[in-house]
Motif scaffolding. Sequence first.
Motif, PDB file in Angstrom:
ATOM      1  N   ALA A  20       0.816  -1.218   0.000  1.00  0.00           N
ATOM      2  CA  ALA A  20       0.000   0.000   0.000  1.00  0.00           C
ATOM      3  C   ALA A  20       0.847   1.263   0.000  1.00  0.00           C
ATOM      4  CB  ALA A  20      -0.941  -0.003   1.206  1.00  0.00           C
ATOM      5  N   ASN A  25      -2.992   8.653  -2.528  1.00  0.00           N
ATOM      6  CA  ASN A  25      -4.062   9.609  -2.732  1.00  0.00           C
ATOM      7  C   ASN A  25      -3.437  10.980  -2.566  1.00  0.00           C
ATOM      8  OD1 ASN A  25      -7.273   9.020  -2.797  1.00  0.00           O
ATOM      9  ND2 ASN A  25      -6.150   7.200  -2.090  1.00  0.00           N
ATOM     10  N   ASP A  30      -1.287   4.965   0.689  1.00  0.00           N
ATOM     11  CA  ASP A  30      -2.477   4.244   1.135  1.00  0.00           C
ATOM     12  C   ASP A  30      -2.224   3.366   2.361  1.00  0.00           C
ATOM     13  OD1 ASP A  30      -4.061   5.337  -0.824  1.00  0.00           O
ATOM     14  OD2 ASP A  30      -3.892   3.638  -2.192  1.00  0.00           O
ATOM     15  N   SER A  33      -4.954   2.467   5.081  1.00  0.00           N
ATOM     16  CA  SER A  33      -6.338   2.564   4.610  1.00  0.00           C
ATOM     17  C   SER A  33      -7.045   1.235   4.858  1.00  0.00           C
ATOM     18  CB  SER A  33      -6.375   2.921   3.119  1.00  0.00           C
ATOM     19  OG  SER A  33      -5.747   1.928   2.333  1.00  0.00           O
ATOM     20  N   THR A  35     -11.146   0.257   4.204  1.00  0.00           N
ATOM     21  CA  THR A  35     -12.509   0.693   3.910  1.00  0.00           C
ATOM     22  C   THR A  35     -13.505   0.178   4.938  1.00  0.00           C
ATOM     23  OG1 THR A  35     -12.009   0.818   1.542  1.00  0.00           O
ATOM     24  CG2 THR A  35     -14.325   0.671   2.172  1.00  0.00           C
ATOM     25  N   ASN A 349     -11.856   1.645  -1.313  1.00  0.00           N
ATOM     26  CA  ASN A 349     -12.132   3.064  -1.525  1.00  0.00           C
ATOM     27  C   ASN A 349     -12.566   3.631  -0.175  1.00  0.00           C
ATOM     28  OD1 ASN A 349     -12.569   5.604  -2.547  1.00  0.00           O
ATOM     29  ND2 ASN A 349     -13.813   4.927  -4.272  1.00  0.00           N
ATOM     30  N   ASP A 350     -11.610   3.777   0.705  1.00  0.00           N
ATOM     31  CA  ASP A 350     -11.852   4.135   2.097  1.00  0.00           C
ATOM     32  C   ASP A 350     -12.461   5.536   2.184  1.00  0.00           C
ATOM     33  OD1 ASP A 350     -11.703   4.797   4.799  1.00  0.00           O
ATOM     34  OD2 ASP A 350      -9.756   3.829   5.088  1.00  0.00           O
ATOM     35  N   TRP A 353     -10.582   8.282   4.071  1.00  0.00           N
ATOM     36  CA  TRP A 353      -9.203   8.582   3.656  1.00  0.00           C
ATOM     37  C   TRP A 353      -9.118   9.957   3.017  1.00  0.00           C
ATOM     38  CZ3 TRP A 353      -5.909   5.879   6.006  1.00  0.00           C
ATOM     39  CH2 TRP A 353      -4.571   5.766   5.585  1.00  0.00           C
ATOM     40  N   THR A 359      -8.277   3.008  -2.844  1.00  0.00           N
ATOM     41  CA  THR A 359      -7.199   2.694  -1.918  1.00  0.00           C
ATOM     42  C   THR A 359      -6.741   1.255  -2.144  1.00  0.00           C
ATOM     43  OG1 THR A 359      -8.969   2.352  -0.276  1.00  0.00           O
ATOM     44  CG2 THR A 359      -7.666   4.364  -0.102  1.00  0.00           C
ATOM     45  N   GLU A 361      -5.905  -2.141  -1.121  1.00  0.00           N
ATOM     46  CA  GLU A 361      -6.236  -2.989   0.019  1.00  0.00           C
ATOM     47  C   GLU A 361      -6.416  -4.442  -0.418  1.00  0.00           C
ATOM     48  OE1 GLU A 361      -9.507  -1.490   2.462  1.00  0.00           O
ATOM     49  OE2 GLU A 361      -9.329   0.469   1.466  1.00  0.00           O
TER      50      GLU A 361
END
Length: 403
Positions: A20, A25, A30, A33, A35, A349-350, A353, A359, A361
């Motif tokens: 990550a 972002n 990431d 992160s 979600t 797609n947290d 964040w 994101t 993951e």
Amino acid sequence: MTRAFLVVMDSVGIGGAPDADRFFNGDVPDTGSNTLLHIAQACAGGRAEEGRSGPLFVPNLDALGLGAALKLASGEAAPNMGATPSGLWGAAEEVSPGKDTPSGHWEIAGVPVPWDWHYFPDAQPSFPPDLTAAICKAAGVDRILGDKHASGTVILEELGAEHMRSGLPIVYTSADSVLQIAAHEETFGLDRLLDLCRAVAPMVHDMRVGRVIARPFVGDADTGFIRTTNRRDFAVNPPAPTLCDWAQAAGRKVHAVGKIGDIFAHQGIDEVRKGADEALMEHLIDLMDEANDGDLVFANFVEFDAKFGHRRDISGYARALEWFDRQLPRIFAKARPGDLILFTADHGNDPSWVGTDHTRERVPVLIHGLGAGEIGPCGFSDIAASVAEHLALSERGAGRSFL
């Protein structure tokens, strides 16, 4: 011979991707992160009370092993989750060098992406002059609107009225490898928009940009602009035959629910059913009755990602998860003995964040219909190999079956 239902909960990541730190972002990696965990923590802390209330309540997914998969992936337990799993469960890790929709889905279907995608710079203008000229020529206009990174809903507020006055298409991109063209269904015309996207797609694909997305909308400056469900993705072809092709070559029917057909450039797809997520759920439940022995049903529920992840809407994401969870008994009630029903995701797609991008993951792998047990850590491609084994297909792609 039995059936397989492969259901992608778009962007429902569970943290813990070991690479990550290589994905960002903005300027923020990431790393950290998660979600699902961060949504559950926000709900438990009273920070996700819009249209819902209290701890995140997804008992059916948790019973399959969602809480256990989260803990396996990230080492952390989610509030109000952690039931003893009644299904097969695990956590999958991606190897493709992206955190985008095509990379995730292709690898889930057995084909990791062998190249790096091209991304347009976060500048204005964002597109090279030759691409802009090609768009103008195809649209029969002398210029475009937008030409920058933007949120799809925000840019309609900004440029929707000017688009209707001028007839110029709104062209924009994001942190994903995409070119998006928005136009009014009535004043510009839906068919004209689709023809425009279709015309420029080969040039965009040659740049290693993953998708050209048609973003039709309706409304006006007084009532507001709303995107319709007539979105169409013109995706680059997968680099090798996927699970869909393997099934089709073996004489099985492949049913695509949601944007699956577009993601795979309609390769290996026999039937497409589209709509908003509520309509897609009805399509999936109908297919529980209609799919024949040996068929593959491949579904994507996109609104977790499109409506709530990118917009950093924690309450909305929690509502969507709880709605989806309430539908599962309807699906399970129609399952036949031996059916494989597998739930997973394509990336994270947290919504807690920074930024608005996906994101990087791990994702859950949850299976109903084949007993209970831990799959453990696995790869995205192992999902395709396992579905292929279940359907008695000869291909396995890049993965190894965990069944």
